[in-house]
Design a protein around this motif. Sequence first.
Motif, PDB file in Angstrom:
ATOM      1  N   ASP A   1      -7.017  -6.178  -0.133  1.00  0.00           N
ATOM      2  CA  ASP A   1      -8.150  -5.581  -1.683  1.00  0.00           C
ATOM      3  C   ASP A   1      -9.050  -6.064  -2.346  1.00  0.00           C
ATOM      4  O   ASP A   1      -9.413  -5.859  -2.736  1.00  0.00           O
TER       5      ASP A   1
ATOM      6  N   LEU B   1      -2.089  -2.758  -5.100  1.00  0.00           N
ATOM      7  CA  LEU B   1      -3.036  -3.610  -3.836  1.00  0.00           C
ATOM      8  C   LEU B   1      -2.740  -4.230  -3.788  1.00  0.00           C
ATOM      9  O   LEU B   1      -1.671  -5.458  -4.689  1.00  0.00           O
TER      10      LEU B   1
ATOM     11  N   THR C   1     -12.485  -7.140  -3.557  1.00  0.00           N
ATOM     12  CA  THR C   1     -12.585  -7.674  -5.412  1.00  0.00           C
ATOM     13  C   THR C   1     -12.092  -8.544  -5.766  1.00  0.00           C
ATOM     14  O   THR C   1     -11.193  -9.227  -5.348  1.00  0.00           O
TER      15      THR C   1
ATOM     16  N   HIS D   1     -16.617  -6.762   4.816  1.00  0.00           N
ATOM     17  CA  HIS D   1     -15.701  -6.104   3.440  1.00  0.00           C
ATOM     18  C   HIS D   1     -16.325  -7.260   2.066  1.00  0.00           C
ATOM     19  O   HIS D   1     -15.632  -7.976   1.895  1.00  0.00           O
TER      20      HIS D   1
ATOM     21  N   ARG E   1      -8.968  -1.095  -7.700  1.00  0.00           N
ATOM     22  CA  ARG E   1      -9.720  -0.675  -6.240  1.00  0.00           C
ATOM     23  C   ARG E   1     -11.210   0.432  -6.081  1.00  0.00           C
ATOM     24  O   ARG E   1     -10.982  -0.132  -4.547  1.00  0.00           O
TER      25      ARG E   1
ATOM     26  N   HIS F   1       1.091  -0.989  -0.152  1.00  0.00           N
ATOM     27  CA  HIS F   1       0.377   0.087   0.324  1.00  0.00           C
ATOM     28  C   HIS F   1       0.896   1.325  -0.377  1.00  0.00           C
ATOM     29  O   HIS F   1       0.499   2.609  -0.570  1.00  0.00           O
TER      30      HIS F   1
END
Lengths: 304, 197
Positions: free
Chosen positions: A160, A138, A197, A194, A232, A133
């Motif tokens: 991520d 990512l 991706t 959460h 992101r 980060h």
Amino acid sequence: MTRAFAAAALVFALGVAGGVAWDVREVPPPERRDGYVVLEAEMHAHTRFSDGFLSPFDLVIHARRQGLHVIAVTEHNLVFPGLMARWFARATGGPIVIVGEEVTSSRYHAHAYGIRDRVLPTYDPATVIDRVHAQGGLIVAAHPVREFWPALVPVRERLDGAEIMHPIAFGSARGAWSWSQMAEFYDGSLANGHRLTAIGASDYHFFSFLGLCRTWIFAREATEGGVMEALRAGRTVVQDHRGALWGDPARVAALRAHPYRAKEHDVGYRGNGTGDRVARALGWLGMIGMLAFRRGRSGRDRHA
Amino acid sequence: MSSWRSEWVDAMTPPFARFPRAEADEVAARALPWRAGAMLLVLGVFVSLTTAGRVVPAHVVGTALMWSFLPALQALALRVALAAGRSEAPFRATLSRYYAGHGPWYALLLATAGVCLFAPEVGNGFRWLLQSGVLPVALVVTLLWGGTIQVALLRAVCPTPGRTALAAAAFYFTLGGCIAGWYIAAGALLPLFGVFL
């Protein structure tokens, strides 16, 4: 040179000529859905600098052949193969290369996307996350099967993304690894509020299978920056081996309303017709012939 | 010996002690560029066929360049082996003969490429070859066969069996050490064993 060797060399040359003629490497333009361009991406590929066969340049060429708009080069604990691939892709017209690394240890594997400097694995994955980060990159869990949960689950909500599709889904036996464990890891994060991706990736090392498992990236623009922004923001969709869609709920709904079909790609060596298949056989036979008819000089030279 | 047989087939067939002595040193030395080039060509064709399903010059050339470290490492390892074995054989000729002993590997690589080209369903084909043990056995046979040829070569150029064993050990230690050294330097090996530097 014997006549047989010359004939084999000619057969080989015909195979090469056919290989050039039938090797299609044009990537179809991306379609648009829901106001975004849909980029087909392979997000996990290795090169010969660790345990793959292909050079970074060959990987780029093969990505074009497989109709990929984006490829992430994720070498084990190395970044420079990704930099080589990106340089080559920019010089030769694509695809978009995301410079990455598969941070690899005995305890976990995780992809770092969009980094400049390599991140060595540490005992503590939280440190790796911070270092990725800090570079503006990512971090994505690579094939998060149960074996890696002790390291990854405690930091899952700081990741991520996660791979949700991988060739293990097709039953390629790999010890205790199973696709359902990856799905469980992903769902566990969702249950905690959460959304990771969603990443589909082939863990490509060799043979034709690049792009077997793909990520559909919904980008504002077809650029490296556009891809990173979409990742992101979590604007990805992955289709699993049963046809179910994973990822961004809004994009999944858009695809249900207006279905998207992955671009045609050949991972099964089907070829482009009879001429192509004949040329392939000629190239193979020619190579064997050149080895078989390169005459040994034993009898003559022993007495020279 | 029939005239059609190739130098690779000569080296692959018993008695293995025959092939290192079968050609004059100057003939072997002259064949060195072809034999080293053939190794890279076979690697390039193998990668091209198994990747694209066809012989594509870009893959052949790219692979030959990117894998050129392999014959270079083998040459280094052979140099060390000859020194360890107190061999007085000319290096170029011996290296050329060493490359001529790669036939079992070429057979394995081209057979694998053949499966990609001709199997009706490649994924299932390889799964069957793996699960039935055919591919692992083929790999072990290739390793043993190639090793036998190489030891025969070293035996022909080293003064005693003891020196031959020393040369073989030096060869594998150098080759294996260089390859492992790369992975250690790249940071890819030790973390797999839980060692974090």
